[in-house]
Design an enzyme around this catalytic site. Structure first.
Site, mmCIF file in Angstrom:
data_model
loop_
_atom_site.group_PDB
_atom_site.id
_atom_site.type_symbol
_atom_site.label_atom_id
_atom_site.label_comp_id
_atom_site.label_asym_id
_atom_site.label_seq_id
_atom_site.Cartn_x
_atom_site.Cartn_y
_atom_site.Cartn_z
ATOM 1 N N GLY A 261 0.814 -1.217 0.000
ATOM 2 C CA GLY A 261 0.000 0.000 0.000
ATOM 3 C C GLY A 261 0.848 1.268 0.000
ATOM 4 C CG ASN A 265 10.503 5.318 2.190
ATOM 5 O OD1 ASN A 265 11.028 4.245 2.416
ATOM 6 N ND2 ASN A 265 9.591 5.488 1.227
ATOM 7 C CG HIS A 297 -0.252 2.183 8.726
ATOM 8 N ND1 HIS A 297 -0.621 1.186 9.606
ATOM 9 C CD2 HIS A 297 0.952 1.823 8.236
ATOM 10 C CE1 HIS A 297 0.337 0.278 9.649
ATOM 11 N NE2 HIS A 297 1.309 0.635 8.820
ATOM 12 C CD GLU A 298 2.495 3.572 5.239
ATOM 13 O OE1 GLU A 298 3.632 3.424 5.717
ATOM 14 O OE2 GLU A 298 1.724 2.620 5.041
ATOM 15 C CD GLU A 320 4.413 -2.388 9.562
ATOM 16 O OE1 GLU A 320 3.350 -1.763 9.658
ATOM 17 O OE2 GLU A 320 5.379 -1.947 8.890
#
Ligand code: HT7
Ligand code: ZN
Length: 873
Positions: A261, A265, A297-298, A320
């Site tokens: 998805g 970084n 989420h990221e 995670e």
């Protein structure tokens, strides 16, 4: 390929304190220069060689402290570069050549639509340069990217831009600096002809952050929702966890070819375009919500993953599981909390339970792996999140927050373990979490057999819970887990939650009891009336709960349970009991009779006051065929499909007027907005439409056609098109499909939906359609989204994929064999449906195994090898 074991973990002998990289971009021959400041670990052997990872790299030069190394001074094989006799502290310089345009695995540096991008998690950095590619080596990075001014006007990397300038021959460069030490899996580079929308955010301490979303020009109008979601996520993380962003710039980039998805970084999140681009005319409500969740989420990884990272990949769930839990809570707070929980649990019980029961079952912290990318699983992510949720419920919200503050403060800038995380929770709460740790090491879904008895004479309710976790591969014997069971006792006379008294202590009307032994009996006293127990409220633990509820009990809970989740679950259980009977009837060729209790329950729901339209839509949705299959000892795809269709049609016939009324009451001309209110309205309307279309009467067809033609928003258009295509009215479906395909031929994400709709059709010869669509110009095996939309969706088509001539399985195996060469990671994921062969009848078992055997005959990537070996073990 050899497995790696958690028990073999050794700290690195050498660490890299600072990394400087220069990329001179070229599709066929990119040059990467690396300058690494390296130090031997104080405890390491002075003679320890320096061993760096490196794959598919052409070594051009190598030097230590500016002295070139001749070939006898080092050894290179397909996976490593080793140098003996290195000093305690030194500068290693290397230059390698790589070919991004040939990189179809999409790991390392590759090209997508002509633009350069990277994917380094988990072990992709070793395809960029020689490096200790492990998360416990953390360095600051300075990166210079050189590209063509015309083709790559935009050159991005992590951190803040330092310097830019022009070079000879139409080239230019930008230098980036990231002051936060990071493992190389968080490195990123993007270069291409991109355009951005920009916004700003002021953090809680008053720092100004520039936010950018970078996309191809034609997608500039699809970035608004991602940007708004990002800002919401930034605020939420400050409020819920006290976490503030730590760079001057935060960038999101959309790329078309991406294995997962998105990727967190540092400062430069790279997204699958499907996980970032939205527009009312191209994306459904579900897609809008998905984008919001993934953006969050990221972003949340900036702390749970980046500032505090994993010591090794066995600890993957540390970042995670925790981050999924965080994004679930964010989405619950931002949208409808009960619906979010229902949707998450319903997906979890279908897909993760199946993983836990199959040959690839593994603990949340596996003890060995061959290929780490095979372990980005529902167990690591979703079960990991359920375990964090249990932790929060065990220690309480306040201790959980204090525990997470402690975790971020104590381990900032470090690479740590799951023990470090749970240790903080134990420290702030004083709870003994040692038995709880078994959740991380034991695979498999615990079964809880529950039964209760009401003692009228003494006014007591005796609840006995027995837990048993089934054997999983490599783990024949299981120990009892610490399982929090949230519950209530609902009085059958009052319809109210009764006060719970346990061991002489009043513990409230809704309480958590702790199951720690194989079997425990809980005696509730002062129970004035016969109750129906409401167990595992809000799905308080990821277990299978078996309680011998009668249909009357379930109908009672459906209307009286104070816990919204369990009200929904009671409806699901009631429907499942009816479906069980109908599956048996179908198998025995006996006439099917609809359970009137289900009809009555639906009637009550449809005619009652509607307090939450989104929850009502969920309550009216029958368990999916995949979930029904999960409940069956041996899956009978045809009987399940026939039974579910029968229930749908019976409900539609019995409650036609109610469905029409619901539909009409929820049609709106308002301009589209992805608000909880509008989404709720659309889901309720579209559930009603799907019932009406199950009987395909004139009114249902007319509403469906009108909804399609109105072309108001993609949620409504896609639902109408799906219902038409999945009906028997080819005369209506064909022109609709054609016009949709022509209208959206230019938009890859909409074409993905077009593929999926066609290959999910339960009737007809879908296999032929799949083969035909594989030749369509919009399809490419090299693009993971296309593979998922067409082949992945076909493998979820219960009736057609499992056809008895085995051709569905054969097609999947053909694709896996081809993808094994192109993109091993996607190939390995695609095999999943075949690995579930034990769940089917003898004929299908043989057919599925024979395709797995056929795959095994090929020269295989480690990814596919690992999955196939497990599946056939
Ligand atoms: N942490 C990211 C993982 C990821 C990934 C892993 C293997 C191969 C490709 C990948 N792309 C992204 C995604 C996340 O969980 O946030
Ligand atoms: Zn993640």
């Amino acid at each position: 390929p050899q497995p790696v074991y958690l028990s073999d973990y050794q700290p690195p002998a050498y660490r890299v304190t600072h990394t400087e990289l220069t990329f001179d971009l070229d599709p066929a021959a990119t040059r990467v220069k690396a300058r690494l400041l390296i130090e031997r670990h104080a405890k390491a052997d002075a003679n320890a060689p320096l061993v760096l990872n490196g794959e598919h790299l052409k070594l051009i030069s190598l030097s230590i402290d500016a002295t070139p190394l001749n070939e006898s001074a080092y050894q290179v094989d397909a996976e490593t570069l080793s140098i003996a006799n290195v000093p305690e502290r030194f500068v290693l310089e290397s230059e390698v050549e790589i070919a991004p345009q040939e990189n179809t695995a999409l790991e390392g540096l590759y090209q997508s639509n002509g633009m350069y991008c990277t994917q380094c998690e988990a072990e992709g950095f070793r395809r960029i340069t020689f490096y200790p590619d492990r998360p416990d080596v953390m360095a600051t990075f300075k990166v210079t990217v050189i590209g063509d001014q015309q083709r790559e006007p935009v050159l991005l990397a992590n951190g803040n831009p330092l310097e830019r300038g022009e070079l000879e021959g139409g080239r230019h460069f930008v230098t980036w600096e990231d002051p936060h030490p990071k493992p190389c899996y968080l490195f990123a580079l993007v270069a291409g002809n991109l355009h951005s929308v920009e916004d700003h955010f002021t953090t809680m301490s008053g720092r100004e952050v520039t936010l950018q979303v970078w996309v191809e020009q034609e997608n500039l109008d699809k970035t608004e929702h991602a940007m708004a979601s990002l800002k919401r996520a930034m605020v939420w993380d400050e409020q819920a966890y006290g976490r503030e962003y730590d760079l001057d710039l935060f960038m999101i980039v959309a790329v078309n070819d991406f294995n997962m998805g998105a990727m967190e970084n540092k400062g430069l999140n790279i997204f699958n375009s499907a996980a970032v681009l939205t527009h009312p005319h191209t994306a459904t409500d579900a897609a809008f919500q998905n984008v919001e969740g993934i953006v969050a989420h990221e972003y949340f990884h900036n702390w749970s993953g980046n500032r505090v990272t994993c010591r090794d990949w066995f600890q993957l769930s540390l970042k995670e599981g925790f981050t999924v839990f965080r994004d679930q809570c964010f989405s619950a707070d931002t949208n409808s909390a009960p619906v979010k929980r229902i949707q998450d649990v319903s997906f979890f019980r279908t897909a993760q339970f199946a993983e836990d029961a199959g040959p690839t079952a593994h603990p949340i912290r596996p003890d060995h792996f061959i290929e780490i990318t095979n372990f980005y699983t529902l167990t690591i992510y979703e079960k990991g999140a359920e375990v964090v949720r249990m932790l929060r419920n065990l220690v309480g919200e306040e201790n959980f927050r204090r525990g997470s503050d402690l975790y971020f403060e104590r381990f900032d800038g470090q690479a740590v373990t799951i023990e470090d995380f749970v240790g903080c929770m134990a420290e702030t709460s004083g709870e003994d979490l040692s038995q709880f740790m078994r959740w991380y090491s034991q695979a498999g879904t615990p079964d809880i057999d529950a039964h209760g008895e009401y003692d009228y004479v003494h006014g007591e309710y005796h609840l006995t819970l027995r837990q048993r976790t089934p054997a999983t591969p490599g783990q024949p014997d299981k120990l009892p887990l610490h399982i929090p069971v949230r519950m209530g006792l609902v009085g059958t006379k009052s319809g109210q939650d009764l006060t719970l008294t346990l061991n002489g202590e009043k513990i409230g009307k809704d309480a958590v009891i702790h199951l720690r032994d194989d079997e425990q009996t809980f005696v509730f006293t002062d129970v004035a009336e016969a109750p129906v127990p409401s167990l595992l409220r809000e799905f308080s633990a990821p277990v299978k709960l078996h309680f011998p509820y009668s249909r009357e009990d379930l109908a009672f809970l459906l209307t009286h349970d104070s816990d919204g989740f369990n009200r929904w679950d009671a409806g699901q259980r009631l429907a499942l009991l009816a479906l069980d009977d109908l599956i048996a009837a179908h198998r025995n060729s006996v006439e099917k009779v609809m359970d009137s209790r289900v009809v009555d329950a639906f009637k009550t729901l449809l005619n009652g006051p509607i307090s939450d339209k989104a929850v009502l839509a969920e309550m009216l949705t029958l368990p999916s065929e995949a979930y029904i299959a999960e409940q069956q000892p041996i899956v009978d795809v045809d009987a399940i499909h026939a039974a579910r269709e029968f229930v749908r049609q019976s409900l539609a016939l019995a409650l036609r007027e109610e469905f029409v009324a619901i539909y009409e009451a929820n049609v709106t001309e308002e301009p589209y907005a992805p608000t909880p209110e509008q989404i709720a309205q659309r889901s309720l309307k579209n559930v009603a439409l799907s019932y009406l279309m199950s009987i395909e009467d004139e009114q249902g067809l007319a509403l469906c056609e009108a909804q399609f033609s109105a072309d108001h928003n993609m949620t409504d258009v896609r639902q109408a098109l799906t219902l038409l295509v999945h009906s028997d009215r080819d005369d209506l479906a064909s022109p609709a499909l054609k016009s949709f395909g022509e209208k959206w031929a230019h938009d890859p994400l909409v074409m993905d939906q077009w593929f999926t709709i066609q290959v999910s059709r339960p009737q007809g010869d879908v296999l032929e359609r799949v083969k035909y669509l594989m030749q369509h110009p919009a399809f490419s095996l090299k693009n993971p989204n296309k593979v998922r939309a067409l082949i992945g969706a076909f493998a979820q088509n219960r009736v057609n994929f499992h056809r008895l001539d085995g051709q569905g399985y054969q097609l999947l195996a053909d694709v896996v064999i081809e993808l094994n060469r192109l993109n091993p990671e996607i190939a390995a994921r695609l095999i999943t449906p075949l690995t579930r062969w034990q769940r089917f009848d003898e004929t299908r078992q043989v057919l599925m195994r024979s395709q797995l055997e056929r795959i095994r005959q090929q020269p295989l990537s480690p990814n596919v090898y690992e999955v196939v070996e497990k599946a056939l073990a």
